[in-house]
Design a protein around this motif. Structure first.
Motif, PDB file in Angstrom:
ATOM      1  N   ASP A   1       0.830  -1.192   0.000  1.00  0.00           N
ATOM      2  CA  ASP A   1       0.000   0.000   0.000  1.00  0.00           C
ATOM      3  C   ASP A   1       0.872   1.253   0.000  1.00  0.00           C
ATOM      4  OD1 ASP A   1      -2.903   0.782   0.325  1.00  0.00           O
ATOM      5  OD2 ASP A   1      -1.972   1.976   1.905  1.00  0.00           O
ATOM      6  N   SER A   2       1.967   1.188   0.765  1.00  0.00           N
ATOM      7  CA  SER A   2       2.872   2.323   0.870  1.00  0.00           C
ATOM      8  C   SER A   2       4.222   1.856   1.382  1.00  0.00           C
ATOM      9  CB  SER A   2       2.291   3.384   1.814  1.00  0.00           C
ATOM     10  OG  SER A   2       2.189   2.862   3.126  1.00  0.00           O
ATOM     11  N   VAL A   3       5.218   2.731   1.247  1.00  0.00           N
ATOM     12  CA  VAL A   3       6.547   2.506   1.826  1.00  0.00           C
ATOM     13  C   VAL A   3       6.955   3.782   2.554  1.00  0.00           C
ATOM     14  CG1 VAL A   3       7.265   0.815   0.089  1.00  0.00           C
ATOM     15  CG2 VAL A   3       7.761   3.225  -0.280  1.00  0.00           C
ATOM     16  N   GLU A   4       7.795   3.646   3.559  1.00  0.00           N
ATOM     17  CA  GLU A   4       8.231   4.821   4.316  1.00  0.00           C
ATOM     18  C   GLU A   4       9.701   4.671   4.683  1.00  0.00           C
ATOM     19  OE1 GLU A   4       7.254   6.968   8.570  1.00  0.00           O
ATOM     20  OE2 GLU A   4       5.628   6.021   7.463  1.00  0.00           O
ATOM     21  N   PHE A   5      10.409   5.800   4.604  1.00  0.00           N
ATOM     22  CA  PHE A   5      11.808   5.862   4.987  1.00  0.00           C
ATOM     23  C   PHE A   5      11.924   6.739   6.232  1.00  0.00           C
ATOM     24  CE2 PHE A   5      12.105   4.608   0.625  1.00  0.00           C
ATOM     25  CZ  PHE A   5      13.310   3.944   0.475  1.00  0.00           C
ATOM     26  N   ASP A   6      12.450   6.190   7.327  1.00  0.00           N
ATOM     27  CA  ASP A   6      12.699   6.971   8.535  1.00  0.00           C
ATOM     28  C   ASP A   6      14.078   7.615   8.491  1.00  0.00           C
ATOM     29  OD1 ASP A   6      10.238   6.211   9.470  1.00  0.00           O
ATOM     30  OD2 ASP A   6      11.016   4.589  10.712  1.00  0.00           O
ATOM     31  N   GLU A   7      14.945   7.085   7.648  1.00  0.00           N
ATOM     32  CA  GLU A   7      16.302   7.610   7.501  1.00  0.00           C
ATOM     33  C   GLU A   7      16.782   7.364   6.073  1.00  0.00           C
ATOM     34  OE1 GLU A   7      18.792   3.875   9.279  1.00  0.00           O
ATOM     35  OE2 GLU A   7      17.782   5.168  10.727  1.00  0.00           O
ATOM     36  N   ALA A   8      17.978   7.790   5.767  1.00  0.00           N
ATOM     37  CA  ALA A   8      18.525   7.630   4.418  1.00  0.00           C
ATOM     38  C   ALA A   8      18.644   6.151   4.060  1.00  0.00           C
ATOM     39  CB  ALA A   8      19.883   8.310   4.323  1.00  0.00           C
ATOM     40  N   GLY A   9      18.398   5.846   2.803  1.00  0.00           N
ATOM     41  CA  GLY A   9      18.524   4.470   2.348  1.00  0.00           C
ATOM     42  C   GLY A   9      18.019   4.289   0.937  1.00  0.00           C
ATOM     43  N   VAL A  10      18.180   3.079   0.441  1.00  0.00           N
ATOM     44  CA  VAL A  10      17.753   2.734  -0.914  1.00  0.00           C
ATOM     45  C   VAL A  10      16.930   1.448  -0.855  1.00  0.00           C
ATOM     46  CG1 VAL A  10      18.512   2.079  -3.242  1.00  0.00           C
ATOM     47  CG2 VAL A  10      19.797   3.786  -1.946  1.00  0.00           C
ATOM     48  N   MET A  11      15.837   1.459  -1.588  1.00  0.00           N
ATOM     49  CA  MET A  11      14.961   0.301  -1.718  1.00  0.00           C
ATOM     50  C   MET A  11      14.786   0.044  -3.206  1.00  0.00           C
ATOM     51  SD  MET A  11      10.915   0.210  -0.679  1.00  0.00           S
ATOM     52  CE  MET A  11      11.278   0.548   1.035  1.00  0.00           C
ATOM     53  N   GLU A  12      14.888  -1.197  -3.608  1.00  0.00           N
ATOM     54  CA  GLU A  12      14.658  -1.552  -5.011  1.00  0.00           C
ATOM     55  C   GLU A  12      13.426  -2.438  -5.089  1.00  0.00           C
ATOM     56  OE1 GLU A  12      16.882  -4.561  -7.725  1.00  0.00           O
ATOM     57  OE2 GLU A  12      17.882  -2.611  -7.929  1.00  0.00           O
ATOM     58  N   ILE A  13      12.528  -2.107  -6.000  1.00  0.00           N
ATOM     59  CA  ILE A  13      11.315  -2.897  -6.189  1.00  0.00           C
ATOM     60  C   ILE A  13      11.324  -3.474  -7.599  1.00  0.00           C
ATOM     61  CG2 ILE A  13       8.785  -2.879  -6.214  1.00  0.00           C
ATOM     62  CD1 ILE A  13       8.860  -0.528  -4.285  1.00  0.00           C
ATOM     63  N   GLY A  14      11.181  -4.787  -7.691  1.00  0.00           N
ATOM     64  CA  GLY A  14      11.052  -5.475  -8.968  1.00  0.00           C
ATOM     65  C   GLY A  14       9.600  -5.876  -9.145  1.00  0.00           C
ATOM     66  N   PHE A  15       9.009  -5.542 -10.285  1.00  0.00           N
ATOM     67  CA  PHE A  15       7.583  -5.804 -10.476  1.00  0.00           C
ATOM     68  C   PHE A  15       7.244  -5.977 -11.940  1.00  0.00           C
ATOM     69  CE2 PHE A  15       8.054  -1.231 -10.848  1.00  0.00           C
ATOM     70  CZ  PHE A  15       7.189  -0.869 -11.871  1.00  0.00           C
ATOM     71  N   VAL A  16       6.075  -6.554 -12.178  1.00  0.00           N
ATOM     72  CA  VAL A  16       5.521  -6.674 -13.525  1.00  0.00           C
ATOM     73  C   VAL A  16       4.297  -5.780 -13.593  1.00  0.00           C
ATOM     74  CG1 VAL A  16       4.465  -8.217 -15.229  1.00  0.00           C
ATOM     75  CG2 VAL A  16       6.322  -9.053 -13.778  1.00  0.00           C
ATOM     76  N   ALA A  17       4.268  -4.875 -14.564  1.00  0.00           N
ATOM     77  CA  ALA A  17       3.090  -4.036 -14.793  1.00  0.00           C
ATOM     78  C   ALA A  17       1.990  -4.929 -15.354  1.00  0.00           C
ATOM     79  CB  ALA A  17       3.420  -2.910 -15.762  1.00  0.00           C
ATOM     80  N   ILE A  18       0.784  -4.826 -14.782  1.00  0.00           N
ATOM     81  CA  ILE A  18      -0.300  -5.726 -15.178  1.00  0.00           C
ATOM     82  C   ILE A  18      -1.495  -4.976 -15.761  1.00  0.00           C
ATOM     83  CG2 ILE A  18      -1.953  -7.462 -14.359  1.00  0.00           C
ATOM     84  CD1 ILE A  18       0.870  -8.503 -14.235  1.00  0.00           C
ATOM     85  N   LYS A  19      -2.135  -4.151 -14.943  1.00  0.00           N
ATOM     86  CA  LYS A  19      -3.431  -3.568 -15.304  1.00  0.00           C
ATOM     87  C   LYS A  19      -3.272  -2.187 -15.938  1.00  0.00           C
ATOM     88  CE  LYS A  19      -7.840  -2.348 -13.216  1.00  0.00           C
ATOM     89  NZ  LYS A  19      -8.511  -2.133 -11.936  1.00  0.00           N
ATOM     90  N   PRO A  20      -3.615  -2.039 -17.217  1.00  0.00           N
ATOM     91  CA  PRO A  20      -3.508  -0.736 -17.866  1.00  0.00           C
ATOM     92  C   PRO A  20      -4.373   0.320 -17.168  1.00  0.00           C
ATOM     93  CG  PRO A  20      -3.780  -2.461 -19.503  1.00  0.00           C
ATOM     94  CD  PRO A  20      -4.050  -3.077 -18.160  1.00  0.00           C
ATOM     95  N   GLY A  21      -3.849   1.548 -17.165  1.00  0.00           N
ATOM     96  CA  GLY A  21      -4.580   2.661 -16.562  1.00  0.00           C
ATOM     97  C   GLY A  21      -3.633   3.775 -16.161  1.00  0.00           C
ATOM     98  N   ARG A  22      -4.210   4.814 -15.546  1.00  0.00           N
ATOM     99  CA  ARG A  22      -3.439   5.955 -15.045  1.00  0.00           C
ATOM    100  C   ARG A  22      -3.439   5.906 -13.521  1.00  0.00           C
ATOM    101  NH1 ARG A  22      -2.213   9.556 -18.841  1.00  0.00           N
ATOM    102  NH2 ARG A  22      -3.284   9.404 -20.822  1.00  0.00           N
ATOM    103  N   TYR A  23      -2.240   6.044 -12.948  1.00  0.00           N
ATOM    104  CA  TYR A  23      -2.070   5.921 -11.507  1.00  0.00           C
ATOM    105  C   TYR A  23      -1.150   7.032 -11.006  1.00  0.00           C
ATOM    106  CZ  TYR A  23      -3.770   1.336 -12.830  1.00  0.00           C
ATOM    107  OH  TYR A  23      -4.513   0.319 -13.363  1.00  0.00           O
ATOM    108  N   GLU A  24      -1.121   7.178  -9.692  1.00  0.00           N
ATOM    109  CA  GLU A  24      -0.171   8.122  -9.108  1.00  0.00           C
ATOM    110  C   GLU A  24       0.422   7.529  -7.840  1.00  0.00           C
ATOM    111  OE1 GLU A  24      -2.582  11.207  -6.286  1.00  0.00           O
ATOM    112  OE2 GLU A  24      -2.450  11.732  -8.408  1.00  0.00           O
ATOM    113  N   ILE A  25       1.662   7.914  -7.619  1.00  0.00           N
ATOM    114  CA  ILE A  25       2.374   7.616  -6.378  1.00  0.00           C
ATOM    115  C   ILE A  25       2.701   8.984  -5.799  1.00  0.00           C
ATOM    116  CG2 ILE A  25       4.406   6.534  -5.356  1.00  0.00           C
ATOM    117  CD1 ILE A  25       4.613   4.855  -7.956  1.00  0.00           C
ATOM    118  N   ARG A  26       2.436   9.187  -4.513  1.00  0.00           N
ATOM    119  CA  ARG A  26       2.656  10.524  -3.960  1.00  0.00           C
ATOM    120  C   ARG A  26       3.142  10.455  -2.526  1.00  0.00           C
ATOM    121  NH1 ARG A  26      -0.106  14.677  -3.841  1.00  0.00           N
ATOM    122  NH2 ARG A  26      -1.223  14.464  -5.774  1.00  0.00           N
ATOM    123  N   VAL A  27       3.719  11.564  -2.091  1.00  0.00           N
ATOM    124  CA  VAL A  27       4.058  11.734  -0.685  1.00  0.00           C
ATOM    125  C   VAL A  27       2.750  12.079   0.018  1.00  0.00           C
ATOM    126  CG1 VAL A  27       5.355  13.106   0.990  1.00  0.00           C
ATOM    127  CG2 VAL A  27       6.407  12.512  -1.221  1.00  0.00           C
TER     128      VAL A  27
END
Length: 146
Positions: free
Chosen positions: A105-131
């Motif tokens: 649903d969401s991800v959060e960083f409490d301090e500096a760091g790097v996260m890598e996400i590997g995924f397959v795009a499935i459902k066509p449409g328009r989306y947003e990711i936001r703070v």
């Protein structure tokens, strides 16, 4: 009974297929094959900075990897439940630890760091990711899955 034994012996006589590392066998196919993988520009989490330089346009059925980098300037999160339900997440890697979630649903960083996400795009449409809790255009990343 004789036909079953003949079939078993016929199968045993087939050559053993090579694994995906030597290039001679069938190897991984389809969605998870190396030829289907694309790296995306990183998302940056930093106070007052845009999340990305441009919107993302993805192709359904393609495997993507994206890095989310936080500089630690503030505790920051990203939300995008509609987007995360339109993709299949293969893995999330944080400091060499691999996580294979059923959903996100969401991800959060409490301090500096790097996260890598590997995924397959499935459902066509328009989306947003936001703070969360922000309204500025630079604190939103528009994503289109074609």
């Amino acid at each position: 009974m004789i036909r079953i034994l003949a079939s078993v012996f016929a199968l045993a006589a087939l050559p053993v297929l090579a694994d995906d590392h030597d290039g001679g066998g069938f190897g991984m196919a389809g969605l998870l094959s190396g030829s289907n993988k694309q790296d995306l520009p990183p998302i940056t989490l930093s106070t007052g900075m845009p999340l990305a330089q441009a919107p993302l346009t993805l192709k359904s059925g393609t495997y993507y990897e994206i890095e989310i980098e936080a500089d630690g300037s503030q505790e920051l999160a990203l939300v995008g439940p509609e987007f995360f339900r339109a993709i299949w997440i293969d893995e999330i890697v944080i400091e060499g630890l691999e996580i294979r979630p059923l959903g996100l649903d969401s991800v959060e960083f409490d301090e500096a760091g790097v996260m890598e996400i590997g995924f397959v795009a499935i459902k066509p449409g328009r989306y947003e990711i936001r703070v969360p809790g922000t309204t500025g255009e630079t604190q939103r990343l528009d994503v289109v899955i074609e």
